[in-house]
Design an enzyme around this catalytic site. Structure first.
Site, PDB file in Angstrom:
ATOM      1  N   ARG A 186       0.806  -1.223   0.000  1.00  0.00           N
ATOM      2  CA  ARG A 186       0.000   0.000   0.000  1.00  0.00           C
ATOM      3  C   ARG A 186       0.836   1.268   0.000  1.00  0.00           C
ATOM      4  NH1 ARG A 186      -2.605  -3.971   2.907  1.00  0.00           N
ATOM      5  NH2 ARG A 186      -1.635  -3.210   4.804  1.00  0.00           N
TER       6      ARG A 186
ATOM      7  N   GLU B 218       4.783  -8.633  15.881  1.00  0.00           N
ATOM      8  CA  GLU B 218       4.107  -9.071  17.100  1.00  0.00           C
ATOM      9  C   GLU B 218       4.479 -10.519  17.441  1.00  0.00           C
ATOM     10  OE1 GLU B 218      -0.381  -9.120  19.021  1.00  0.00           O
ATOM     11  OE2 GLU B 218      -0.095  -8.473  16.956  1.00  0.00           O
TER      12      GLU B 218
END
Length: 174
Positions: free
Chosen positions: A59, A96
């Protein structure tokens, strides 16, 4: 005219319960939303002097390329490991759950060039921090970062102290 925030579709409990997913595809699928996103992001950095626009896949490509085009500047890709065909420089960073590696062509940035990083989102700031380190490893100077959306509750801005960060939309939560 609609506000930019009105083009963002919010999906509750995705990808897990308690998360409010902010969907960028609804902005991209609307011609007015896409134009407003690019124009707003560009307006936020109109005072910056930069030589190159850098964006990560995928993106960052979408928002960075039109900004580079509008300012008659080159656009440089940052990609996942193994996707660029020439000699690269890489940077590993924490996710994460685990790590990831991003790469840039070794000859894409020359020492002293001023860089604007463009992306769709900043959350924890890990990817953006890795992009900054990658650019700086080639001698580039990051003069700013602009994103469409910032998830302020994840505190990514704190990792980027000392760098200018602009967001078109800032959500207080996660």
């Amino acid at each position: 005219m609609k506000k930019l925030e009105e083009y963002v579709r919010c999906i509750p409990d995705f990808p897990e319960e308690g998360v409010m997913f902010r969907d960028v595809t609804s902005v991209l699928q609307d011609a007015d939303g896409l134009r407003l996103a690019i124009d707003t992001m560009q307006e936020l950095v109109k005072d910056l002097d930069f030589d190159i626009v850098v964006g990560p896949e995928s993106r960052g490509f979408i928002f960075g390329t039109p900004m580079a085009y509008n300012n008659h500047k080159p656009f440089v890709l940052i990609r996942k490991k193994g996707k660029l065909p020439c000699e690269t420089v890489s940077m590993e960073y924490e996710l994460e759950y685990g790590t990831a590696v991003i790469e840039i062509h070794k000859d894409a940035i020359r020492p002293g060039q001023k860089i604007l990083i463009v992306d769709d989102l900043i959350a924890t700031g890990g990817t953006t921090e890795a992009m900054i380190r990658l650019v700086e490893s080639l001698g580039g100077e990051v003069v700013g970062v602009v994103v469409l959306m910032e998830l302020a509750g994840l505190k990514g801005r704190e990792k980027l102290k000392g760098y200018r960060l602009e967001s078109a939309i800032c959500y207080e939560g996660k």
